[in-house]
Design a protein around this motif. Structure first.
Motif, PDB file in Angstrom:
ATOM      1  N   SER C 222      -0.621  -3.827  -3.381  1.00  0.00           N
ATOM      2  CA  SER C 222      -1.123  -2.498  -3.037  1.00  0.00           C
ATOM      3  C   SER C 222       0.032  -1.554  -2.702  1.00  0.00           C
ATOM      4  CB  SER C 222      -2.137  -2.562  -1.899  1.00  0.00           C
ATOM      5  OG  SER C 222      -1.494  -2.883  -0.698  1.00  0.00           O
ATOM      6  N   ALA C 295      -8.430   5.048  -3.601  1.00  0.00           N
ATOM      7  CA  ALA C 295      -9.563   4.130  -3.728  1.00  0.00           C
ATOM      8  C   ALA C 295      -9.073   2.757  -4.184  1.00  0.00           C
ATOM      9  CB  ALA C 295     -10.582   4.681  -4.703  1.00  0.00           C
ATOM     10  N   THR C 299      -9.268  -0.614  -2.047  1.00  0.00           N
ATOM     11  CA  THR C 299      -9.990  -1.757  -2.607  1.00  0.00           C
ATOM     12  C   THR C 299      -9.139  -3.015  -2.501  1.00  0.00           C
ATOM     13  OG1 THR C 299     -10.979  -0.232  -4.151  1.00  0.00           O
ATOM     14  CG2 THR C 299     -11.277  -2.575  -4.605  1.00  0.00           C
ATOM     15  N   GLY C 302      -8.940  -4.092   0.990  1.00  0.00           N
ATOM     16  CA  GLY C 302     -10.234  -4.646   1.376  1.00  0.00           C
ATOM     17  C   GLY C 302     -10.383  -6.075   0.888  1.00  0.00           C
ATOM     18  N   ILE C 303      -9.953  -6.308  -0.356  1.00  0.00           N
ATOM     19  CA  ILE C 303     -10.030  -7.669  -0.889  1.00  0.00           C
ATOM     20  C   ILE C 303      -9.171  -8.607  -0.039  1.00  0.00           C
ATOM     21  CG2 ILE C 303      -9.400  -9.133  -2.850  1.00  0.00           C
ATOM     22  CD1 ILE C 303     -10.123  -6.738  -4.666  1.00  0.00           C
TER      23      ILE C 303
END
Lengths: 289, 226, 317
Positions: C222, C295, C299, C302-303
């Motif tokens: 990320s 986003a 995501t 979040g994963i």
């Protein structure tokens, strides 16, 4: 003679006062020759940690076949170190050094010799730790772990060994309906018996127990003690314990260690009713000195 | 043998209380032997009653000390020398209690005598015997309290002398029975008293054997020679 | 005796009073600190939310099917980010395939196999330092080494390799942390059964360290997805109106690696490019790209959180 002692006393005060006391202490009592069959002999065994500290000093001790040998002694006396030497646990950390012999009978193989592979030693000498340490897997996989390590893959063989180990560890009835549930869902006492089953599954020649009940409540402790006594009919057991009542209850032979030395070794009843060495007596009766 | 104090002070306190209780009971038992024999010799029924009543105190002390033994066993789970000491004291307490019963037996003979007011004329041997028995009993108690094998051996040596006294009393009673059958009751009484004293001496011997067991860890059987 | 007792009793009462006062003062300090922390946090969160909110308000409306499936265009209202997100995806694919196995391998080696000594200490310090090196330096390294040195060109492969280098320290460090966090008694238990090092590694260490390792890898990815500087340095194109060859082909052998050697652009560069243009329409498109980028990052994070939560649950003792 008297003059010298006096000046010594005056000069070094406490040290000199303590020194003659030490000198009065009789030497460690070497174990008498055992008539019962042996499973292992520890001979002139010393152990050094990587920092050079000699944790075990010239220990001699017989390990009787299919009997329970208890090792007692104050914290830091080297009893756990000795136990962990028997399945080469110290090899996991670099710089530790063994001296002397641990002869496995009847083959006469030296477990700590230069050509003994620690991994192979651990296949023959199992270990149960102080704190229950089941693997983060299912109950079934925990017990099967030792077999998988040995390359056993046949489902039927593993199934049978798992059931037999769990039965021997007296926990089968409690877990037979949740074999594939997580081992962490068991209580502490059940986890410890599971760890014993895990150690038993590969049929070790010697099972080492390092204070196996110190993290358990009295009921779980009683179950483990009963289990250990039953097991001694089929497997040789060496147990380290802080609980002297426990040692006196379950073991056949008791060794008392102090500052890395085996001070006294003998029949458990003799050690606990009539120890020969004053240091043993002071320790087990809870006295200073 | 020097003894280090326990890490637990209450453990030492418990053992010390046990020793004191045992010493106290020993003093009472030995005192009562002397007292009962004196009452017998003087033919003093009041003193004899006193001795009989004091046996109740000894029994009470026995129960108390035995409870103290259980208490120490329960609380400290003694091993080795401590365990032997407590087991030794527990057995010795029983012996003292029995010794007390023998003193009571002696006192009873005063009361059951047909002519109690009359002092015993052949009491010389009984007096000496009673002194020796009381002294031996005290000695055995001291031996256990101090765990002295030396004193215990003295007790064991005294036992032979006590037995000799008993035999002497027996012989003289036989002779006296033939000479004055009219006073048979008194002579038989004297025999019973001597037997009671001899039994008391045996209890002292048992206590001395406990001392040997406590200090050496050798079962008493091994020290018995015959 | 009685006097002494009374005296000490009085002292005890006084001590209690002092203790109550001390506790009250400590509670007041707690309140002051908590309030201060709350204010600071509120400021930080407000700034962040304003930033994101601004992007969302300006850009969200611009995001539609057409925006995601169109190539960039001279006309702001027709411009899309198809080539950018496909580029980002492919570069991430290369990065993940390179950084994760190498990073985990290196981490496991350093933690379990390497002899502990000055060399391993030296490597450990340097790996930690590498994590803090500015990303543009990696870009320069890649430009010099990959693009010119190995003549690999300004391709997806090079971009992936560059970003892999960038996140390698993160993966290594998190792998080591995860392995180190495994309780010693679990490892000793496995060894105690007679397992050799390889068995312990595969059957116990890697499964138990998996949550930590995966979290580290995803956090690294990320970070990589948002990197602009090194990609610009190695010369990503800013205006691409085509897609690289598809990785899957209808003919044998079904998989093609031709895309690796293609030129590319990525989301942050597309955004950067549009921001630097004068037309308002492009600014809106840039904001929309920013929303997509955020986003994507959220995501991924979040994963990572989900994996950590799911896997740790099974491994907690």
């Amino acid at each position: 003679m008297t003059d010298t002692t006096m000046t010594l006393d005056q000069k070094t005060g406490q040290q000199a006062a303590a020194a003659p006391k030490e000198a009065e202490m009789p030497p460690a009592i070497r174990p008498a020759t055992e008539r019962d069959p042996l499973r292992a002999r520890i001979e002139d065994f010393s152990f050094y940690y990587s920092n050079g500290f000699q944790a075990i000093k010239h220990v001699d001790m017989p390990i009787l076949d299919r009997k329970i040998t208890a090792i007692i002694g104050p914290s830091g006396c080297g009893k756990s170190t000795l136990l962990r030497s028997l399945n080469r646990m110290h090899d996991l950390y670099p710089g530790n050094r063994y001296e002397g012999k641990v002869i496995l009978e009847p083959e006469g193989e030296n477990l700590i010799g230069p050509d003994a592979d620690p991994v192979l030693v651990r296949l023959r000498v199992g270990m149960v730790f102080q704190k229950p340490n089941p693997f983060p897997k299912s109950i079934y996989e925990n017990v099967a772990a030792g077999l998988r390590v040995r390359g056993i893959k046949k489902r039927a063989v593993i199934d049978e060994a798992v059931e037999s180990a769990l039965r021997r560890a007296a926990i089968w009835d409690e877990v037979k309906d949740k074999l594939h549930g997580s081992a962490y869902d068991l209580s502490g006492g059940q986890q410890q018996r599971l760890c014993i089953a895990r150690g038993l599954a590969p049929n070790p020649e010697i099972l080492l127990l390092d204070e196996p009940t110190s993290a358990l409540d009295p009921i779980a402790t009683a179950k483990v003690e009963d289990l250990v006594q039953e097991l001694s009919e089929t497997v040789t057991i060496v147990i380290v314990t802080h609980n002297m009542q426990q040692a006196s209850r379950i073991s056949h032979r008791t060794a008392f260690m102090y500052l890395g030395e085996a001070i006294e070794f003998g029949e458990t009843a003799q050690i606990f009713t009539n120890p020969r060495h004053p240091r043993t007596e002071n320790y087990i009766t809870g006295r200073y000195g | 043998m020097t003894s280090h104090p326990h890490l637990l002070k209450s453990y030492d306190d418990g053992l010390e209380a046990l020793r004191r209780g045992f010493q106290h009971m020993g003093d009472m038992a030995a005192g009562n032997v002397t007292e009962a024999t004196a009452a017998y010799l003087a033919g003093d029924e009041a003193r004899a009653l006193g001795a009989i009543n004091r046996d109740l105190d000894i029994d009470a002390a026995f129960e108390q000390s035995r409870a103290a033994c259980f208490d120490v066993l329960l609380r400290f789970q003694p091993v080795a020398r401590d365990l032997r000491l407590i087991m030794g004291i527990e057995h010795a307490l029983g012996n003292l209690e029995r010794a007390g019963d023998h003193a009571k037996t002696i006192a009873r003979h005063v009361i059951s005598a047909t002519d109690p007011a009359k002092p015993q004329t052949d009491g010389c041997q009984i007096k000496d015997m009673a002194d020796l028995v009381a002294q031996t009993l005290s000695l055995s108690v001291t031996a256990l309290v101090t765990q002295s094998t030396e004193l215990a051996k003295q007790v064991l040596a005294s036992d032979a002398r006590i037995d000799a006294y008993r035999d002497a009393v027996f012989d003289s009673a036989l002779v006296a029975l033939k000479q004055s059958p009219g006073r048979a009751q008194a002579h038989v009484n004297r025999l019973f008293v001597a037997t009671a004293l001899e039994r008391t001496g045996d209890h002292a011997t048992n206590i001395a054997e406990e001392v040997l067991f406590v200090s050496r860890g050798v079962p008493p059987g091994a020290t018995r020679t015959g | 005796m009685t006097m002494a007792t009374e005296g000490s009793l009085g002292a005890a009462v006084q001590t209690d009073q002092t203790a109550f006062d001390a506790v009250r003062r400590a509670k007041q300090k707690d309140i002051v600190f908590a309030t201060g922390g709350l204010i600071v946090m509120a400021i930080a969160m407000t700034l962040l939310l304003t930033l994101i909110g601004d992007l969302v308000i300006r850009g969200a409306a611009r995001i539609d099917y057409g925006f995601l499936t169109s190539y960039p265009s001279r006309l702001p209202e027709r411009a899309g980010i198809l080539s950018a997100w496909v580029g980002s995806l492919l570069v991430m694919l290369v990065t993940a395939f390179l950084a994760i196995p190498i990073g985990i391998g290196a981490g496991l080696y350093l933690e379990e196999y390497a002899r502990k000594g000055w060399l391993s200490n030296f490597i450990e310090i340097n790996v930690s330092n590498l994590a803090g090196v500015p990303s543009i330096i990696y870009g320069l390294l890649a430009l010099g080494l990959f693009v010119y040195g190995f003549s690999l060109g300004k391709t997806i492969l090079v971009a992936g390799m560059t970003l892999a280098l960038l996140i390698l320290p993160i993966v290594i460090v998190s792998t080591r942390e995860a392995v180190r966090a495994i309780p010693r008694i679990i490892k000793e238990g496995a060894y105690g059964l007679g397992a050799d090092q390889w068995q312990v590694m595969w059957s116990y260490i890697i499964p138990a360290a998996r949550p930590g390792i995966l979290t580290g890898a995803i956090v690294g990815l990320s970070r990589a997805i948002g990197e602009t500087a090194p990609i610009i340095t190695i010369g990503a194109l800013t205006f691409i109106a085509f897609l690289p060859p598809a990785p899957v082909t209808p003919d044998f052998p079904l998989i093609s690696f031709a895309w690796l050697n293609d030129g590319f652009t990525v989301l942050p560069i597309q955004m950067f490019n549009w921001v630097s243009r004068p037309q308002e329409g492009f600014h809106i498109a840039a904001a929309a790209t920013g929303v997509v980028l955020i986003a994507l990052t959220f995501t991924l994070n979040g994963i990572a959180i989900w994996i950590r939560y799911r896997l740790r649950k099974g491994y907690r003792n």
